[in-house]
Design a protein around this motif. Structure first.
Motif, PDB file in Angstrom:
ATOM      1  N   SER A 219       9.677 -22.142  27.343  1.00  0.00           N
ATOM      2  CA  SER A 219       9.421 -20.734  27.377  1.00  0.00           C
ATOM      3  C   SER A 219       9.266 -20.274  26.226  1.00  0.00           C
ATOM      4  CB  SER A 219      10.426 -19.927  28.301  1.00  0.00           C
ATOM      5  OG  SER A 219      11.677 -20.145  27.772  1.00  0.00           O
ATOM      6  N   THR A 220       9.328 -20.917  25.009  1.00  0.00           N
ATOM      7  CA  THR A 220       9.188 -20.292  23.528  1.00  0.00           C
ATOM      8  C   THR A 220       8.163 -21.119  22.718  1.00  0.00           C
ATOM      9  OG1 THR A 220      11.052 -21.543  22.772  1.00  0.00           O
ATOM     10  CG2 THR A 220      11.441 -19.230  23.534  1.00  0.00           C
ATOM     11  N   ALA A 221       7.675 -20.565  22.003  1.00  0.00           N
ATOM     12  CA  ALA A 221       6.642 -21.268  21.150  1.00  0.00           C
ATOM     13  C   ALA A 221       7.169 -22.216  20.242  1.00  0.00           C
ATOM     14  CB  ALA A 221       5.682 -20.297  20.319  1.00  0.00           C
TER      15      ALA A 221
ATOM     16  N   ASN B 130       1.024 -26.578  16.867  1.00  0.00           N
ATOM     17  CA  ASN B 130       1.319 -25.028  17.222  1.00  0.00           C
ATOM     18  C   ASN B 130       1.117 -25.135  18.936  1.00  0.00           C
ATOM     19  OD1 ASN B 130       2.016 -24.086  14.662  1.00  0.00           O
ATOM     20  ND2 ASN B 130      -0.162 -24.601  14.241  1.00  0.00           N
ATOM     21  N   LEU B 131       2.195 -24.944  19.540  1.00  0.00           N
ATOM     22  CA  LEU B 131       2.089 -24.855  20.901  1.00  0.00           C
ATOM     23  C   LEU B 131       2.879 -23.494  21.335  1.00  0.00           C
ATOM     24  CD1 LEU B 131       3.026 -28.483  21.907  1.00  0.00           C
ATOM     25  CD2 LEU B 131       0.856 -27.435  22.065  1.00  0.00           C
ATOM     26  N   PRO B 132       2.250 -22.847  22.217  1.00  0.00           N
ATOM     27  CA  PRO B 132       2.516 -21.560  22.850  1.00  0.00           C
ATOM     28  C   PRO B 132       3.386 -22.073  23.901  1.00  0.00           C
ATOM     29  CG  PRO B 132       0.373 -21.760  23.645  1.00  0.00           C
ATOM     30  CD  PRO B 132       0.407 -22.875  22.398  1.00  0.00           C
ATOM     31  N   PRO B 133       4.155 -21.010  24.571  1.00  0.00           N
ATOM     32  CA  PRO B 133       4.900 -21.412  25.982  1.00  0.00           C
ATOM     33  C   PRO B 133       4.047 -22.121  26.857  1.00  0.00           C
ATOM     34  CG  PRO B 133       5.682 -19.316  24.858  1.00  0.00           C
ATOM     35  CD  PRO B 133       4.566 -19.745  24.156  1.00  0.00           C
TER      36      PRO B 133
ATOM     37  N   ASN C  81       4.275 -28.535  25.971  1.00  0.00           N
ATOM     38  CA  ASN C  81       5.187 -27.608  25.748  1.00  0.00           C
ATOM     39  C   ASN C  81       5.761 -27.136  27.112  1.00  0.00           C
ATOM     40  OD1 ASN C  81       7.388 -25.987  24.881  1.00  0.00           O
ATOM     41  ND2 ASN C  81       5.914 -24.618  24.112  1.00  0.00           N
TER      42      ASN C  81
ATOM     43  N   GLY D 171       1.880 -24.370  26.727  1.00  0.00           N
ATOM     44  CA  GLY D 171       0.581 -24.666  26.064  1.00  0.00           C
ATOM     45  C   GLY D 171       0.631 -26.308  25.788  1.00  0.00           C
TER      46      GLY D 171
ATOM     47  N   SER E  31       6.653 -25.427  16.823  1.00  0.00           N
ATOM     48  CA  SER E  31       5.536 -25.882  15.973  1.00  0.00           C
ATOM     49  C   SER E  31       6.337 -27.143  15.255  1.00  0.00           C
ATOM     50  CB  SER E  31       5.453 -24.905  14.635  1.00  0.00           C
ATOM     51  OG  SER E  31       4.469 -25.298  13.834  1.00  0.00           O
TER      52      SER E  31
END
Length: 470
Positions: free
Chosen positions: A281-283, A311-314, A278, A316, A285
């Motif tokens: 800059s935002t998570a 599920n990917l964080p910024p 990812n 990530g 899914s």
């Protein structure tokens, strides 16, 4: 070892980025413009020294040799008209051009234009006296995409502007088609600075030349439109035809484009993995779906299901793995990648007594109707995985040519809905002539879509061959 690392790093950069875009100066000629384009234009016609609103939706059919024919639909100060035309065009090497038309009735004038993106679109402006008109023309379809009601499917975001009854108006909203004949619309309509919610329903018809008509009944009243689908159905151009109105606009699909890893194999000496990153800059899914060769769900033991949620964080990353356990199992993976997410696959082949062989595998667009693969069977063997991501059965035509352009064969392969096959290309009936040669192969469908991955084998070693969306 160093040169091998450089090659691997180059492949990683290419596949993760989804292809590196390098700007180059385009060279054009009359042959750059070939096929059917639709032109949406707006502006004013000068009458008695006063500008009167004008909008146009026209079809241009370029022959690639300097000749053009077409049909024009115009709305001049609320008066709708249609007429045919013919003319000549000339393209300079710099991609600038000129167009002169003879209309029936004689009402058209000269145009100046600039060719964009290799001929996929044209920026055009009327260059005669008495009018100020500018617009954009778009190629309808590429490859083997054909227009029909099913091409107009799903949700589209639209913007319409113009005037009706002497009042300025703009409309922004969403239009949803069921892929058959029915439309539903939700929008915000602003009339002379007074906004209102404007839900509606309607119907449409779409012709084989990608033109159509639509009727929408909404809270603000009834509206009739001509429209044209362009860019393989991703965009739609609209012109309202009701008396007293000069309204036009464009709708663009809101659907994410699915990506496919055309071969996902594990067991029997194979390991597969898909990496995700990812860059936003935002998570985010999103699900990844696994499908067996026959078109049904494929349960992957490592995730205990035929689908898994990423599920990917910024900034990530994540990985889905299918270890080399048990007998050979084959299928494919599909995913709608959110904006900012990049991905690629890995195959690893294990054989006793030799080092493991690993290859980076690019994802393929599931919206393609024509994909091209460059093959070399002089000392190698080319295999392909072919996926029908469509919800209906499909026939894939494989057109194979050698390095001199000679046709080797054009067999067909039938695939059920969501089905896949993996074959050695030279073993397909009609393609035995590939042995000892090199060339390219086109994989095309006349309806639905196709995704293709190539693999080249040299003894125990193998590598992937990316295919090109045309």
């Amino acid at each position: 070892m160093f040169s091998m690392c450089k090659r691997i790093a180059s492949l990683l950069l290419l596949f993760v980025a989804g292809g590196i875009s390098v700007q180059a100066q385009q060279t054009c000629s009359n042959s750059t413009l070939t096929g059917t384009y639709y032109y949406l234009a707006n502006g004013s016609v000068i009458s008695g020294g006063q500008p009167l609103p004008f909008a146009e939706l026209s079809q241009f059919v370029f022959d690639g040799k300097g000749g053009v024919t077409g049909q024009a639909a115009t709305n001049d100060n609320g008066v709708f008209a249609s007429f045919s035309f013919a003319g000549m065009y000339s393209v300079q090497a710099s991609c600038k051009g000129g167009l002169s038309l003879t209309a029936n009735p004689p009402a058209a004038g000269p145009f100046d234009f600039q060719i964009l993106d290799g001929g996929k679109s044209i920026s055009m402006a009327f260059s005669g006296p008495g009018a100020v008109i500018v617009g954009h023309a778009y190629l309808t379809t590429t490859g083997t995409v054909q227009c029909g009601r099913g091409l107009f499917t799903g949700s589209y975001a639209f913007q319409f502007t113009g005037s009706a009854g002497g009042l300025l108006r703009s409309e922004e909203g969403q239009m949803v088609s069921d892929g058959d004949v029915n439309l539903s619309v939700s929008s915000v309509l602003d009339i002379n600075g007074n906004p209102l919610l404007n839900p509606g329903t309607g119907n449409y018809s779409l012709h084989g030349d990608c033109s159509g008509s639509a009727f929408i009944a909404s809270q603000s009243g009834n509206a009739n439109y001509l429209f044209a689908m362009v860019d393989n159905g991703r965009s739609i151009l609209f012109l309202r035809t009701d008396s007293g109105t000069v309204v036009s606009g464009k709708a663009e699909t809101q659907a994410l484009t699915a990506s496919v890893l055309p071969d996902f194999v594990y067991g029997g000496g194979f390991y597969s993995a898909i990496y995700f990153a990812n860059t936003g800059s935002t998570a985010v899914s999103f699900p990844v779906n696994f499908t067996g060769d026959a078109g049904g769900p494929l349960t992957v033991p490592s995730v205990h299901a035929s689908t898994t949620t990423i599920n990917l964080p910024p900034q990530g990353t994540a990985i889905v793995e299918a270890p080399n356990d048990g007998p050979l199992v084959q299928g494919y993976a599909s995913v709608f990648l959110p904006s900012g997410v990049v991905s690629y696959g890995i195959f690893r082949k294990s054989n006793p007594g030799v080092p493991d062989q690993e290859v980076i595998v690019p994802l393929s667009e599931a919206s393609s109707t024509l994909r091209t693969l460059v093959w070399d069977d002089t000392n190698y063997i080319t295999a392909v995985a072919i996926v029908n991501p469509s919800a209906v059965a499909n026939i894939v035509t494989i057109t194979v040519r050698d390095d001199a352009g000679n046709l080797i064969g054009n067999p067909t392969i039938s695939l059920g809905a969501h089905a896949k096959t993996a074959v050695v290309l030279r073993n397909v009936p009609g393609l035995a002539g590939m042995v000892g040669k090199r060339g390219f192969a086109d994989f095309s469908v006349v309806a639905g879509n196709v995704a293709v991955l190539g693999l080249r084998f040299n003894g125990q070693a193998f590598t992937s061959i990316p295919t090109i969306n045309r």
